[in-house]
Each structure stands twice: as C-alpha cells, then as structure tokens.
Enzyme design. Structure first.
Site, mmCIF file in Angstrom:
data_model
loop_
_atom_site.group_PDB
_atom_site.id
_atom_site.type_symbol
_atom_site.label_atom_id
_atom_site.label_comp_id
_atom_site.label_asym_id
_atom_site.label_seq_id
_atom_site.Cartn_x
_atom_site.Cartn_y
_atom_site.Cartn_z
ATOM 1 N N PRO A 2 0.837 -1.120 -0.066
ATOM 2 C CA PRO A 2 -0.337 -0.152 0.296
ATOM 3 C C PRO A 2 0.819 1.065 -0.034
ATOM 4 O O PRO A 2 1.787 1.124 1.190
ATOM 5 C CB PRO A 2 -0.875 -0.315 1.191
ATOM 6 C CG PRO A 2 -0.236 -1.770 1.967
ATOM 7 C CD PRO A 2 0.648 -2.263 1.024
ATOM 8 N N GLU A 3 0.767 2.393 -0.949
ATOM 9 C CA GLU A 3 1.785 3.000 -0.989
ATOM 10 C C GLU A 3 -0.059 4.349 -1.408
ATOM 11 O O GLU A 3 -1.176 4.038 -1.227
ATOM 12 C CB GLU A 3 1.753 3.630 -2.639
ATOM 13 C CG GLU A 3 3.036 2.738 -2.139
ATOM 14 C CD GLU A 3 4.336 2.482 -4.011
ATOM 15 O OE1 GLU A 3 4.333 3.829 -4.503
ATOM 16 O OE2 GLU A 3 4.483 1.297 -3.530
#
Length: 273
Positions: A2-3
């Site tokens: 997750p960015e």
DNA sequence: AAACGATCCTGTGCGC
DNA sequence: TGCGCACAGGATCGTT
C-alpha cells in the site's frame, strides 16, 4: 504494497461502511499489532468511541474517533483492513477485530509489520512522526518550486530522495519507478543535477501517476486489497515496476533491473536520462 | 548532518 | 518431488 493510491482507496472504501459507527468491542489476537497512549491499553482507549471521519496523510490512515482520539494505521507491505457486514471468523493472519454497532473491521497482516496506534488527535499535529512528513503530492500547495525546495542541498539519488517520506509523503517503490519513467529521468541521477524543466516534468509525472493509481483503485501486485477485499487494477498500467528484462513500452529496449537505495529499481536506460 | 546498512516477518518461487 | 534459500519491502534504529 500500500502506497498513497492504495491507502486512499482503503480510506474511501472503509469510510463508506464505518463512518458514524461506534466501536463496541476489540478482540486482540496478536496484541503487538496495536499500541495505546502512555500506559493505557488500546482496548480501554478505543472501546465505546464513535468513528467520526477517516483521513489520510501520506501512507498513514487516520481514523478520527470522538473525544479527540485518532487511530493511526500503517499497512507497511501486506497489511489489510477489511469490513464485513456480518460477523466473520478471523483468518490466519488477522491480528485485531473491531466489532462495530453494525458489522466488524478486521486488521490482518501476513508479515506482521503493520501497526495501529491510538493517540490524542492534537499529537498528530505536533509531537508525532506525522508532522515530520513531507508535503502531500496531490494537494494544490505542492508545486515544482516546493519539490525543488524539498530536495534542498541534498546530493543523493532521485530514487532515494523520492522514497524518503520526509522529502515527499506517499510514494513507495512502485510509484517512484513509474513516476521517473513517465518523467523520462534516470533514478540514478542526483537530485542536485536536475534542471528547472526536469523538476517540473518530475512534479507533473508524480501527480499524474498517483492520480491514475487512485482512479484504478490501486495496484494489486501481490497482497493489496481494499476494505471490501477488492483488488485494484493499476498493475495493468505499470510501465516498469516488475518488468525488469522485458521490453520498454516506448522504445522496445530491455528494461534495466538494478539495486538502488536498497530497493529493486527498474528503468529504461534509453528513455530515462 | 547526512547517508547507509541491518532489522523486522512470512509466503513465494527459484535452483539443484 | 522436495528441500533450502534468496527475495520482496516501509520505517526505524544504530553506525559511519
């Protein structure tokens, strides 16, 4: 992993289900995943509080509770927050279950790097690691001039600088490589070697790539899912990440795969100068 | 002060 | 087929 686009997607999908609901009970399956404030236990602080809104800062999810308490959640690489309308048996890697007045939220993380911390909301503004983060790349205040100022007098590589959350918040390995490809600039360049025009191009590419990631509900290269358990679709739009040795989509030359700033880095040595 | 390496974890996928 | 090992990666901490 997750960015920014993935955390934003989790934020949106989770908020649809849980905004306004009270947290009735916490089940701690692996208690190291959470951390309370001072000596007070996480369960004591959080139980009975209502979820007001969900914000995001960089890759951090900020779940605002009443009585000025904030849950700071970080997924690291493999963390997930899933909402279930009906009560569910926890899965193998579920560490925390939040029972709400309607349904429940499960925090799971295969690699056990993700954390949820409960702190007074005012400490998010001064006194937590959040206030050391660089600017939000999608906000209007983030201009090419700001990017140049964030690079300051540093001499390190673009790859290392863009991965540093204190320089700019929200980028990780995927979106750094994609942004540099779109900008046509080599990740090995020092941040002090860029012209005004190149800074401007990089700034535009970062914003384009992140917005496209959000529009596609994120990248599900391996583990990422949103709060509904759905995959994103941005992996189909990836130009370089995970494509080392494959032909560049612009010029056809085989993409380089090197180790830079401790991370696998993929780029086109012909299109990126 | 800045920059780098080690650390934490476990599932996956490769080579032998 | 099965075993063992390298690899994946964000942030933090310690060292240079």
């Amino acid at each position: 992993m997750p960015e920014l686009p993935e955390v934003e997607t989790i934020r949106r999908t989770l908020a649809q289900h849980v905004t306004g609901l009270e947290i009735r009970e916490i089940k701690l399956i692996w208690s190291s995943a959470v951390c309370g404030w001072e000596d007070q236990s996480f369960e004591y602080l959080v139980t009975g509080r209502r979820i007001k809104t969900i914000d995001r800062r960089g890759k951090y999810l900020l779940i605002r509770l009443d009585e000025d308490l904030t849950l700071i959640a970080h997924m690291r690489m493999t963390g997930r927050l899933n909402y279930y309308a009906e009560s569910q048996e926890p899965e193998k890697h579920t560490h925390v279950v939040f029972q709400l007045e309607h349904g429940e939220v499960h925090f799971s993380d295969v690699r056990k790097f993700g954390r949820i911390q409960a702190i007074p909301t005012q400490l998010c503004i001064s006194g937590s690691s959040l206030c050391k983060l660089g600017p939000e790349p999608l906000e209007a205040e983030f201009t090419p001039e700001v990017l140049k100022e964030r690079f300051g007098k540093k001499t390190l590589s673009l790859k290392a600088a863009l991965l540093d959350q204190h320089v700019l918040a929200g980028l990780g390995n995927i979106y750094v490589d994609e942004s540099l490809f779109q900008a046509g600039i080599s990740p090995e360049r020092g941040v002090d070697t860029l012209s005004e025009e190149e800074i401007s191009r990089l700034h535009g590419a970062i914003r384009n790539v992140l917005q496209a990631g959000i529009d596609a509900q994120g990248t599900s290269f391996r583990d990422y899912r949103d709060a509904n358990g759905e995959k994103g679709s941005f992996e189909r739009a990836l130009q370089v990440y995970g494509r080392g040795g494959e032909p560049c989509k612009l010029c056809g030359q085989a993409l380089e795969r090197i180790r830079l700033a401790g991370r696998t880095t993929v780029f086109c040595s012909k299109c990126q100068r």
